[in-house]
Design a protein around this motif. Structure first.
Motif, PDB file in Angstrom:
ATOM      1  N   TYR A 116       0.830  -1.200   0.000  1.00  0.00           N
ATOM      2  CA  TYR A 116       0.000   0.000   0.000  1.00  0.00           C
ATOM      3  C   TYR A 116       0.871   1.259   0.000  1.00  0.00           C
ATOM      4  O   TYR A 116       0.623   2.205  -0.739  1.00  0.00           O
ATOM      5  N   ILE A 125      -7.370   1.375  -1.456  1.00  0.00           N
ATOM      6  CA  ILE A 125      -7.724   0.896  -0.116  1.00  0.00           C
ATOM      7  C   ILE A 125      -8.710  -0.266  -0.212  1.00  0.00           C
ATOM      8  O   ILE A 125      -8.600  -1.263   0.509  1.00  0.00           O
ATOM      9  N   THR A 126      -9.671  -0.147  -1.121  1.00  0.00           N
ATOM     10  CA  THR A 126     -10.656  -1.221  -1.288  1.00  0.00           C
ATOM     11  C   THR A 126      -9.980  -2.513  -1.709  1.00  0.00           C
ATOM     12  O   THR A 126     -10.279  -3.596  -1.169  1.00  0.00           O
ATOM     13  N   ALA A 166      -7.638  -3.767   1.236  1.00  0.00           N
ATOM     14  CA  ALA A 166      -8.443  -4.239   2.362  1.00  0.00           C
ATOM     15  C   ALA A 166      -9.123  -5.564   2.028  1.00  0.00           C
ATOM     16  O   ALA A 166      -9.222  -6.447   2.888  1.00  0.00           O
ATOM     17  N   CYS A 185     -11.441  -4.962   8.159  1.00  0.00           N
ATOM     18  CA  CYS A 185     -11.059  -4.703   6.766  1.00  0.00           C
ATOM     19  C   CYS A 185     -12.294  -4.539   5.886  1.00  0.00           C
ATOM     20  O   CYS A 185     -12.327  -3.673   5.002  1.00  0.00           O
ATOM     21  N   ALA A 194     -13.646  -1.127   6.328  1.00  0.00           N
ATOM     22  CA  ALA A 194     -12.895  -0.149   5.534  1.00  0.00           C
ATOM     23  C   ALA A 194     -13.344  -0.177   4.081  1.00  0.00           C
ATOM     24  O   ALA A 194     -13.497   0.868   3.434  1.00  0.00           O
TER      25      ALA A 194
END
Length: 317
Positions: A11, A33-34, A37, A56, A59
């Protein structure tokens, strides 16, 4: 964690490249992020770290919300809720001390997912999650809390009468488990009225048919048993309840009455007469004869009726 599974390092590497792209950074960050996660949630789930996998998914749900992807948000919230719930069940199985924090997190995730489905105009999906949550709470010996979710499911299933009636039946079962017998009687009465008003009927007799006939029979048997157990005084007896008791009075017994088999109807008439005469020996004998015709829940109610006549507890007052 292995190098190939170090999603945090991955990341940071990708985010550093995106810092130069000012205009596209917000959207790309959310997509990143998707993705990260989602991969991390899968790995944490495989490692049995269910609560961390649930975080997660939360998120992911927040990112889907900012991207205005309601189906993705609802799916991520549902996954998070199920993971929190599984973690709570594991803690209970291990008898580990806790404050039900995972259960509360699951309740919140289910509530938000249901809200999203309602906003998407998908009441059936919302109702299925309410039922799922109600079943989980009932399995965890929390029938009092499950009642609310079964009721919500029934309200969301107004376009599907049979499904709504089944949800109401679960609600009545939970009320019996919590010893709210008066509330259970109210639910069964409402169910029977819905069957008669919205169920499929024969044109000539206006009698319900198919699944509605079975539900009417179940509701009426349970209502008769609850009324015999509660024994409300005449001044507090509602008209619909008085009509039900009169239907099974010995002088008005009709062996050809529609909707019930002869043995069952005859047994209820004799049962009511035995209760009025306080004949405990006849009650015990009738309990054995009626046992094969009744469900487990109805047999439990019948047992309560017999026990109340043998050793009155005042529960019916």
């Amino acid at each position: 964690m292995a190098a190939e599974g170090d999603f945090l390092t991955r990341y940071r590497a990708v985010s550093n490249k995106l810092k130069k792209k000012v205009y596209f950074a917000p959207l790309l960050f959310r997509l990143l992020i998707t993705c990260v996660a989602g991969q991390l949630a899968k790995e944490l789930k495989q490692q049995d770290c269910l609560q961390y996998a649930a975080f997660c998914n939360l998120a992911m749900a927040r990112c889907e919300q900012t991207l205005f992807n309601a189906p993705g948000e609802a799916l991520a919230l549902t996954d998070a809720a199920r993971l929190f719930l599984s973690s709570e069940k594991e803690n209970r199985a291990l008898q580990a001390p806790g404050f039900d924090e995972h259960l509360q997190a699951a309740l919140n995730c289910y509530s938000f997912a249901i809200k999203v489905y309602i906003e998407m105009n998908q009441p059936i999906m919302a109702a299925s999650l309410s039922l799922e949550l109600g079943n989980a709470l009932k399995e965890m010996n929390r029938p009092g809390e499950a009642v609310v979710h079964y009721q919500r499911a029934a309200e969301l299933q107004t376009q599907n009468p049979v499904e709504a009636l089944l949800s109401m039946g679960e609600m009545a079962t939970c009320k019996i488990l919590t010893r709210d017998y008066d509330g259970a009687l109210t639910v069964f009465t409402e169910m029977q009225l819905i069957c008669q008003e919205r169920g499929l009927q024969l044109p000539s007799t206006n009698a319900p048919v198919g699944a509605f006939l079975d539900l009417v029979a179940k509701c009426e048997i349970s209502r008769v048993l609850l009324l015999m157990f509660l024994e409300p005084p005449p001044q507090k007896l509602l008209p619909e309840h008085a009509q039900t008791l009169e239907r099974y009075a010995w002088e008005s017994f009709d062996p050809h009455s529609q909707g019930f088999i002869y043995a069952e109807c005859h047994g209820k008439c004799v049962l009511q007469m035995a209760c009025q005469e306080k004949d405990t020996e006849s009650l015990k004998s009738l309990q054995t004869e009626l046992w094969p015709y009744l469900s487990a829940e109805q047999n439990h109610l019948l047992h309560l009726v017999v026990q109340e006549r043998i050793t009155p507890s005042g529960q019916g007052i």
